[in-house]
Design an enzyme around this catalytic site. Structure first.
Site, PDB file in Angstrom:
ATOM      1  CE  LYS A 137      -2.743   2.739   3.284  1.00 35.32           C
ATOM      2  NZ  LYS A 137      -1.680   3.709   3.637  1.00 35.32           N
ATOM      3  CG  ASN A 138       2.562   2.583   3.612  1.00 36.48           C
ATOM      4  OD1 ASN A 138       1.482   3.154   3.581  1.00 36.48           O
ATOM      5  ND2 ASN A 138       3.027   2.007   4.708  1.00 36.48           N
ATOM      6  CB  CYS A 150      -5.269   7.104  10.061  1.00 38.97           C
ATOM      7  SG  CYS A 150      -5.874   5.583   9.296  1.00 38.97           S
ATOM      8  NE  ARG A 203      -0.405  11.083   9.747  1.00 38.32           N
ATOM      9  CZ  ARG A 203      -0.570   9.824   9.339  1.00 38.32           C
ATOM     10  NH1 ARG A 203      -1.390   9.022   9.957  1.00 38.32           N
ATOM     11  NH2 ARG A 203       0.088   9.377   8.298  1.00 38.32           N
ATOM     12  N   PRO A 204       1.815  17.138  10.614  1.00 47.11           N
ATOM     13  CG  PRO A 204       3.552  18.340  11.624  1.00 47.11           C
ATOM     14  CD  PRO A 204       2.591  17.206  11.868  1.00 47.11           C
ATOM     15  CG  ASP A 228       6.844  20.624   9.701  1.00 47.15           C
ATOM     16  OD1 ASP A 228       6.303  19.502   9.669  1.00 47.15           O
ATOM     17  OD2 ASP A 228       7.757  20.912  10.493  1.00 47.15           O
ATOM     18  CG  ASP A 231       1.941   2.118   9.264  1.00 53.35           C
ATOM     19  OD1 ASP A 231       1.550   3.030  10.024  1.00 53.35           O
ATOM     20  OD2 ASP A 231       2.021   2.256   8.024  1.00 53.35           O
ATOM     21  CB  VAL A 265       6.570   7.242  14.608  1.00 49.15           C
ATOM     22  CG1 VAL A 265       6.336   8.028  13.324  1.00 49.15           C
ATOM     23  CG2 VAL A 265       7.779   6.312  14.442  1.00 49.15           C
ATOM     24  NE  ARG A 285      -7.376   5.091   4.444  1.00 51.73           N
ATOM     25  CZ  ARG A 285      -6.333   5.299   5.252  1.00 51.73           C
ATOM     26  NH1 ARG A 285      -6.461   5.109   6.555  1.00 51.73           N
ATOM     27  NH2 ARG A 285      -5.171   5.685   4.776  1.00 51.73           N
TER      28      ARG A 285
END
Length: 430
Positions: free
Chosen positions: A22-23, A117, A122-123, A125, A307, A329, A399
């Site tokens: 998926k990732n 999610c 979860r920026p 930046d 994950d 994380v 998902r």
């Protein structure tokens, strides 16, 4: 409401085939925007996040043709639009990869803030820092992230990431492959799907060196050409089924994997008394005795994956003794704990640390999936629990997991999808 109903307490025996990652898929598919020609992408997982990202490309004007169940041809050469539709983009975290890909292709991008999610802040930046260093102006207005290269094309530069960020590493790579000059990413993330994205881009004509190390160099090229590429197996899906066997017991051969990608998971299962036998492209997981406590801290690759944190928590709930689980994380990844407690788990959370006191058994209950990986962990808990577990909000799970019910049923799990009569009536009225 659609839910999973699991009658637990049955050990698992048989074989499970792992789907594409998926990732990797949710970054490689946007990367097709950079290619002048047709990309054939193979080993694509059949999950809702992939469907969404393909739909976004089609909305932008891409020609997407299904070759077979796991293969698509994507031709983005006729796209002239750099504005991503809001409704689709807000449903998926990985929509931010469209910023880097569109900046690389057009020198501009208009993309809504990402969805997916919610693990607290979860920026993006670090992504923006990279784009600005490469000569883009970036601001947020009208509900969109607007990014535009000052000279119409991104410029290579040196970028140091303040934190190890998978998303920022991949997004900067996307922006850099067609940029002028050399881009160097320092303190880059090293996850397998970063290497997979680099391999995909290189197979199309990019010049990326060092993927899988903490310094990645990208020399910009004039164009990328079409070609074929097969996505790697999903490390997290494989790890999820490994932990399912650890929790429920039994013996399962998990096929179509890269065992090296699983070593961080394998090591913890071995500590807990689970047998894991590595083969060329498979792992045999066996658990017949009792589970032993251990401590787990999530870290960037090659550390234990964030994950996989909820899934290993489900196993630790059944291990003898007290285990300590530390999230290294994200800020807010323990929202599933209340659901586990409904099943009899003994878990205390203090900030990023969870102390888990193993129990003799979990008991089936009605619970709700609160995000993708937590939902998978609830399935694992339900498989190991005594009695019946009903899991709602299963759209989170779908998902990221292809055919999870079919794959688990194939190794002896009593799990099925149930649609409540209320939902059927509503659909008839509609």
């Amino acid at each position: 409401m659609t839910k999973y109903v699991i009658h637990g307490g049955k050990p698992l025996f048989g074989e499970i085939d792992i789907s594409g990652a998926k990732n990797a898929a949710v970054a490689i598919i946007p990367a097709a925007l950079l290619v002048d020609g047709v990309c054939r992408i193979e080993n694509i997982p059949q999950i809702s996040d992939v469907t969404l990202i393909l739909n976004i490309l089609q909305e932008l004007g891409a020609d997407v043709r299904t070759v077979n169940r796991t293969t698509v041809d994507v031709d983005c050469s006729h796209i002239r639009n750099a504005r991503v539709p809001e409704e689709l983009a807000r449903k998926i975290r990985a929509s931010y990869y469209l910023i880097g890909a569109l900046l690389g292709r057009f020198g501009s991008a208009e993309v809504p803030p990402p969805g997916g999610c919610d693990f607290g802040g979860r920026p993006i930046d670090q992504h923006i820092k990279g784009f600005v260093a490469m000569g883009a102006d970036v601001d947020v207005r009208g509900g969109y992230i607007h990014a535009k290269a000052k000279n119409g094309r991104m410029c290579g530069t040196q970028i140091y990431l303040d934190i190890v960020s998978v998303g920022a590493t991949m997004n900067i790579m996307l922006a850099a492959v067609l940029a002028d000059g050399l881009t160097v990413i320092e303190n880059a993330a090293k996850e397998p799907h970063i290497v997979d994205l680099a391999n995909f881009l290189n197979s199309m004509g990019a010049e990326i060196m060092g993927a899988g190390t903490d310094v990645i160099k990208i020399r910009g090229v004039e164009r990328l050409s079409g070609g074929s590429y097969s996505i790697i197996p999903d490390q997290i899906e494989a790890g999820t089924y490994m932990t399912a066997v650890a929790a429920a017991g039994g013996e399962v051969l998990i096929r179509n994997v890269i065992p090296k990608h699983l070593e961080c998971i394998t090591a913890k299962l071995l500590e807990m008394g689970v047998d894991v036998e590595e083969r060329d492209d498979a792992v045999l997981v066996r658990r017949h005795g009792k589970l032993t406590r251990t401590n787990v801290k999530t870290l960037p690759y090659p550390g234990f994956p964030t994950d996989m944190q909820p899934q290993i928590a489900a196993v630790l709930c059944l291990a003898e003794g007290t285990s300590v689980l530390t999230e290294g994380v994200w800020d807010n990844r323990y929202r599933y704990v209340d659901e586990f407690r409904r099943m009899g788990a003994q878990i205390q959370v203090d900030g990023k640390i969870a102390v888990i006191e193993g129990v003799e058994k979990l008991t089936g209950a009605r619970i709700q999936a609160c995000d993708l990986r937590a939902g998978a962990a609830m399935v694992i808990a339900g498989l190991a629990a005594q009695g019946t577990t009903e899991i709602g909000c299963i759209h989170h799970i779908e998902r990221g997991y292809e055919d999870i019910v079919r794959k688990l049923s194939g190794v002896g799990a009593d799990i099925r999808v149930v649609v409540t009569p209320d939902e059927e009536k509503q659909s008839q009225v509609g």
